[in-house]
Design a protein around this motif. Sequence first.
Motif, PDB file in Angstrom:
ATOM      1  N   UNK A 368       0.799  -1.213   0.008  1.00 54.84           N
ATOM      2  CA  UNK A 368      -0.109   0.001  -0.041  1.00 54.84           C
ATOM      3  C   UNK A 368       0.709   1.334  -0.152  1.00 54.84           C
ATOM      4  N   UNK A 372       1.666   4.778  -2.382  1.00 54.55           N
ATOM      5  CA  UNK A 372       1.271   6.290  -2.030  1.00 54.55           C
ATOM      6  C   UNK A 372       2.572   6.979  -2.322  1.00 54.55           C
TER       7      UNK A 372
ATOM      8  N   UNK B 128       0.436  15.675  -3.376  1.00 53.86           N
ATOM      9  CA  UNK B 128      -0.402  14.279  -3.039  1.00 53.86           C
ATOM     10  C   UNK B 128      -0.328  13.997  -1.563  1.00 53.86           C
ATOM     11  N   UNK B 129       0.944  14.550  -1.120  1.00 53.38           N
ATOM     12  CA  UNK B 129       1.071  14.093   0.160  1.00 53.38           C
ATOM     13  C   UNK B 129       0.272  14.707   0.951  1.00 53.38           C
ATOM     14  N   UNK B 132      -3.335  13.006   0.584  1.00 51.73           N
ATOM     15  CA  UNK B 132      -3.468  11.579   1.294  1.00 51.73           C
ATOM     16  C   UNK B 132      -3.423  11.955   2.903  1.00 51.73           C
ATOM     17  N   UNK B 135      -0.266  10.512   4.215  1.00 51.37           N
ATOM     18  CA  UNK B 135      -0.407   9.153   4.173  1.00 51.37           C
ATOM     19  C   UNK B 135      -1.529   8.344   4.905  1.00 51.37           C
ATOM     20  N   UNK B 138      -5.147   8.099   2.880  1.00 53.67           N
ATOM     21  CA  UNK B 138      -4.696   7.398   1.725  1.00 53.67           C
ATOM     22  C   UNK B 138      -4.541   5.752   2.132  1.00 53.67           C
ATOM     23  N   UNK B 139      -3.752   5.602   3.153  1.00 60.64           N
ATOM     24  CA  UNK B 139      -3.689   4.015   3.436  1.00 60.64           C
ATOM     25  C   UNK B 139      -5.262   3.511   3.727  1.00 60.64           C
ATOM     26  N   UNK B 141      -7.624   4.424   1.881  1.00 61.14           N
ATOM     27  CA  UNK B 141      -8.467   4.362   0.646  1.00 61.14           C
ATOM     28  C   UNK B 141      -9.493   5.434   0.553  1.00 61.14           C
ATOM     29  N   UNK B 145      -8.058  11.320  -1.715  1.00 60.28           N
ATOM     30  CA  UNK B 145      -7.111  10.976  -2.097  1.00 60.28           C
ATOM     31  C   UNK B 145      -6.910  10.403  -3.596  1.00 60.28           C
TER      32      UNK B 145
END
Lengths: 531, 396
Positions: A368, A372, B128-129, B132, B135, B138-139, B141, B145
């Motif tokens: 995952x 990212x 993107x950071x 998300x 992170x 984003x992790x 879903x 994100x």
Amino acid sequence: MAVTTSPERDIVATPMQRAPREALYAGAIALGLFVLFIGLRTDQNISNELILVQRWWLLAVLVVLTMAGRFLYVAYGQPFLANQKIVDVATGLLPESVATRFFRLPYFIAAIVTVAVLVFLAGSLDGLLGPGLAGYARFLRALATIYALASVLFYFRTFIHAHFSALGITALALYPVIVVLVLALYGGSVAAGFQGSLKWVDNYGIQILIYVMLAWGLNIVVGLAGLLDLGYVAFYAVGAYCYALLGTQYGLSFWILLPAAGAMAAFWGVLLGFPVLRLRGDYLAIVTLAFGEIIRLVLINWREVTNGSAGITGIPKVTFFGLMTFNVSDPNYIAKVLDIATSSAYYKIFLYYLILGLCLLTAFVTIRLRRMPVGRAWEALREDEIACRSLGINTTTTKLTAFATGAMFGGFAGSFFAARQGFVSPESFIFLESAIILAIVVLGGMGSLVGIAVAAMVMIGGTEVLRELDFLKQVFGPDFTPELYRMLLFGMAMVIVMLWKPRGFVGSREPTAFLKESRAVSGSFTKEGHG
Amino acid sequence: MSDASSIQKANPGMNDAILQVEHLSMKFGGLVAIGDLSFQARRGEITALIGPNGAGKTTVFNCITGFYKPSEGMITLNRRDGSNYLLERLPNHEIPARAKVARTFQNIRLFSGMTLLENLLVAQHNKLMKASGYTILGLFGFSGYRKASAESVELAKHWLEKADLVDRADDPAGDLPYGAQRRLEIARAMCTGPELLCLDEPAAGLNPKESMALNALLMDIKDNTGTSILLIEHDMAVVMQISDHVVVLEYGRKISDGSPHAVRTDPRVIAAYLGVEDEEVETVLTEVGDEDVIEQLDTGPDSAHGPGTSSSYFAGPVTDTVGHSEGERVTVSKGASRAAQVDAKSSAAASKAASPAAAKPSAKPSAAKSSAAKPATKAPAKPKTPGVSSRRGGRK
Ligand SMILES: Nc1ncnc2c1ncn2[C@@H]1O[C@H](COP(=O)(O)OP(=O)(O)O)[C@@H](O)[C@H]1O
Ligand SMILES: [Mg+2]
């Protein structure tokens, strides 16, 4: 530099002409190397005097073996390998690959028959052949079994290749069940099945999976972010002692301490990371190495807390999510609750599934994270740190997250290790462990989860198998212990794999995003990072 | 560092300048790589920075993009929204992130083991950071994100199309031919959404066709994105064709600044950069009539002088060999300025001793042919004579 073609260059000696000469050279080198190691040996005699034992015979045997090996390689091995690359003029095809010639149906049938006969005769082997030959017969049986299994794998290789992960996970999930079933059939009772499964589940299953998890954790730091960490075992130790101390002192349960151990290890990862991540390459490696040793020395010397080299005993067992326990004396002991026969195998099987779950968690998070932004930044950092900075990536925090994530998985594995052993001591966290974990990552192919899992299986499983090779005692005498040659074999295997596949088992890299189709990136483009 | 460092400029008239470099100096030990350099790059234009090898162009870029901290001077970046950043005070990685300055490198620095698409996605890291949730979201879903991630792929695709690389989007960057790698590096820089794009010799090593494609890409960027470009270039044809404004450096000093046409006809530039032949230099020197210098020309490099201790530009033999960060090794003598020769020539009529060190153009012409040809076997010149050894780095 100009290339001068000397006349001798054109007249290439035939392999047969070269072989004796090269064998002589190899013999001379072997003699020079071994004369002091093997030809002479210092020993003590009865009155405690130092004496020299001369072992010229052994030396001669080894030198002759070396010469023979070199001779065969130059005379037959090299031409054979070269021939594999020459296209047949008539058909325009390469010769049939060695593998297809090695795995043939008749051979397969022969192997199956051998195994069947030997299994059938298993009980009466000693009587029929005498103990010496019976040992060889068992070895032959093992070889035939391995060959038969390998043939099956080879036959289904495309299918296996296409569904490797799914098949692998299924096989791992079914492993204890199959072991118990097979042993139950073999031994004739379920209880015997459970009892016999102990060794297979614990020594092979759990042991290998712990290393898989550690290597996957280190893979984030070394394989993805390209930071060479030689002190990874420190985080393993932090996790183990976190569970050991808090579990014994405060009686906290494993399920609370598992995340705590992970967080603690991650915290130490950040703490170590802050000062050292500005270092690169060799310097980073040395500082992390030192960190690993410091942690170990603290564990040895801070006796009041860690009980020094004696270690901590009586670490509580993991409970079945608080519902059932694995202590025979407890009222809610699993066998009492479920009303089945008492056996210590339940705990091992439970631990097996626990570590399998932790491994899958590690893999899931790694996969995952790679997709990212942070995971891509790790890989970009490995490829080119300066370019990363020119794109506005904060390299310090990116490295820190890699360090902390890797450390966290080390901490998880550590607390599991403590729970499984019931005992921790600084002995378990020596540099050799870091080296083995790193070796697994490198052998597997940096960054590749599948490759690393296979490498862990080969290296750790391989060294465990050495314990099984009892028949070697018949060859080398009763005081020969194959386990002692573990590290030698480990080293030899590494050299061979690195020569054969310099990028590890899986040298290519799966892209994390694609526009049209995902094509693996060949290992020749990826970098290993500079620190 | 936060907005506290971004100060509002007093002079509003300066605001059409996206980049202002004022009194910039960069010293490496005793070597003055840039000496008191001031220039401006205007918004929406292509500004070219030219000069012979070792003139300090890459060093200027490294100062602007925070890889070096300048010894002195101020570099101001004015963003379109009116905020200003003092680049010499920002940490390295915040210059692209906050001041929106992107750059490419003289020796290409791609993530060669990652695909083209991944290269361009890494460039959108900060955006993107944030999307998300650093992170964490984003992790799991999180849909925001996923949307941001799809947009980033679209942007990457857009730039791949511009760079004419979309067919190879899924190939590793290291597998591309040289010219395509240059274009990819530019596309990657553009994916950070820069306001100022700094290109370090983008046309170096390209064949004419690739060079044409590059020019088209640069003009496209200039016309369609409003990104200003600061360009280091060796190929004068390219410079004259696409740049709006040219700054010429020689030995870390600015010797000319203006429109391409004005620069081309500036005698100092002609002497320093476009190349005065050896014989011409000799004529110049004969006209100047400095025997010391003529003797120097005959004797070749002054081998008696090690690295000088003085850091002053005109203080005699500062001959210093330094390991360059990008792998080149350049030995320059600060007395070797050709522009100074032209100055000397024009001022010679007035006074021969007007500016002793500068007017002693102990020139060792920059063309590689001459420097190696003259062995330093003859007796070393008098110590006061500026020493010369202009071994040019083997970069080209
Ligand atoms: N990191 C450094 N350390 C020491 N000297 C440097 C460094 N970077 C550049 N220099 C020196 O500064 C001078 C200008 O170099 P550079 O900026 O690369 O020139 P250009 O890009 O114009 O060819 C050269 O003499 C070079 O050796
Ligand atoms: Mg340069």
